[in-house]
Design an enzyme around this catalytic site. Structure first.
Site, mmCIF file in Angstrom:
data_model
loop_
_atom_site.group_PDB
_atom_site.id
_atom_site.type_symbol
_atom_site.label_atom_id
_atom_site.label_comp_id
_atom_site.label_asym_id
_atom_site.label_seq_id
_atom_site.Cartn_x
_atom_site.Cartn_y
_atom_site.Cartn_z
ATOM 1 N N HIS A 139 0.833 -1.200 0.000
ATOM 2 C CA HIS A 139 0.000 0.000 0.000
ATOM 3 C C HIS A 139 0.871 1.255 0.000
ATOM 4 O O HIS A 139 1.614 1.501 0.957
ATOM 5 C CB HIS A 139 -0.883 -0.031 1.255
ATOM 6 N N HIS A 155 -1.341 10.831 -2.023
ATOM 7 C CA HIS A 155 -2.650 10.454 -1.491
ATOM 8 C C HIS A 155 -3.496 11.664 -1.122
ATOM 9 O O HIS A 155 -4.663 11.769 -1.505
ATOM 10 C CB HIS A 155 -2.484 9.562 -0.260
#
Length: 278
Positions: free
Chosen positions: A23, A65
Site C-alpha cells: 500500500h 494520497h
C-alpha cells in the site's frame, strides 16, 4: 524475478494464499509514494503495489494520497493548484521517521531521495521489473478536474501498452475508485482495464450483498467491514467477483483475510504480512 499470476475476476485458481499488495509501497518502512518505498516492496517479492494519483495544475499525474502537500512534504498547498515544477522542489521523504526516531530516508547519496514520484516514473520502474505485478491505481475524487483525471490516466497507460489487457511480464493494472462515476468513465475509455469499486465501512447496504456496478468485477473492502460482516466476502465471490481488502496491518486481520479466502491483501506492512502468510 519470476512472473506472478495476477489472476482474473472469478477465477478459482487465483485464490488460495491471498496475494500481497504494498500500500503506497512498503510505506511502513519508507516514506509513502517514494520510489524507495516501491523498490523496497519489489525486493520483498510482493505480488503487487498500490498507488494514488492526482493531477497537478499543469495536468501531470503524481503519486500523492492527500489533497494537500502538507502532511507528506516540507511544503504546503493543494496539489491540483500547484505545477509539477513546484512540487518537484519539495522534499517528500524527510517527514518519515522510523521507530527509533531517525529519518526513514537518510542522506545516503540516493538520487531519488525525497523526490516526488510521477505515475510515469513509477510505471517505468514497474516495467523494468519484467514481472506481471498487480498494479492498483486509485484515482482520487472529488477533484476540480473531474473526468480529466481518468483521461490523463488512460493516456499514460497507453504509452506503456497497459490498456489492452494483462500481458506477460508487464504490470497488470487495475484502476480503483470510491466514485462509481469515475469507474464508469474508465470503462468507457479503456474497457479492457479491470476496475475495483472501493467501499469503506460506512458503505450503503446494497454494496454488501455481492452486487457491483455494471462492468466492475472486483470489490475493494475496508478491513473494518470484514470484522463486522465477514459473509460479504463469500457474497461477492459467489457472483464471480474478486475481493481485495485494505488496509490490512494487524496480525488478526491478516489471519481473518486468509481464513475467509480473500484474493488480495493491501498492506502498509507487506514484509510482516508475507511472513504471517508463510
Amino acid at each position: 524475478m519470476e512472473a506472478r499470476s495476477a489472476g482474473t475476476p472469478g477465477d478459482p485458481g487465483s485464490r488460495g494464499r491471498p496475494r500481497v499488495v504494498a500500500h503506497r509501497g512498503a510505506s511502513s518502512e519508507h516514506a509513502e509514494h517514494t520510489l524507495r518505498a516501491y523498490t523496497t516492496a519489489f525486493g520483498l517479492g510482493v505480488d503487487g503495489i498500490e498507488c494514488d494519483v492526482r493531477l497537478t495544475a499543469d495536468h501531470h499525474l503524481v503519486c500523492v494520497h492527500d489533497r494537500r502537500a502538507d502532511r507528506t512534504s516540507n511544503g504546503n498547498g493543494v496539489i491540483s493548484t500547484l505545477e509539477l515544477a513546484r512540487l518537484e522542489e519539495l522534499d517528500w521523504a524527510s517527514w518519515k521517521k522510523l521507530d527509533d526516531g531517525s529519518s526513514g530516508e537518510g542522506a545516503d547519496g540516493d538520487p531519488e531521495r525525497g523526490r516526488l514520484l510521477t505515475l510515469r516514473r513509477l510505471l517505468d520502474s514497474l516495467v523494468d521489473q519484467n514481472d506481471a505485478l498487480l498494479t492498483l491505481i486509485e484515482t482520487k475524487h472529488p477533484t476540480r478536474y473531474g473526468g480529466l483525471v481518468e483521461r490523463q490516466l488512460v493516456t499514460v497507460l497507453r504509452e506503456f501498452g497497459l490498456t489492452i489487457g494483462d500481458l506477460p511480464q508487464l504490470p497488470h493494472v487495475r484502476v480503483m475508485s470510491f466514485s462509481i462515476l469515475a469507474l464508469m468513465r474508465m470503462r468507457g475509455l479503456a474497457p479492457l482495464v479491470p476496475l475495483v469499486y472501493l467501499v469503506d465501512a460506512a458503505a450503503p447496504r446494497f454494496s454488501w450483498d455481492g452486487s457491483l456496478p455494471r462492468g466492475v468485477n472486483i470489490i475493494g473492502l475496508d478491513v473494518r467491514i470484514l470484522r463486522r460482516a465477514p459473509s460479504v466476502v463469500r457474497a461477492h465471490q459467489r457472483r464471480g467477483h474478486e475481493v481485495y481488502v485494505w488496509t490490512v496491518n494487524e496480525p488478526d486481520d491478516v489471519k481473518r483475510c486468509a481464513d475467509l479466502g480473500v484474493d488480495v491483501i493491501i498492506s502498509d506492512r507487506p514484509r510482516d504480512v508475507m511472513g504471517l502468510l508463510g
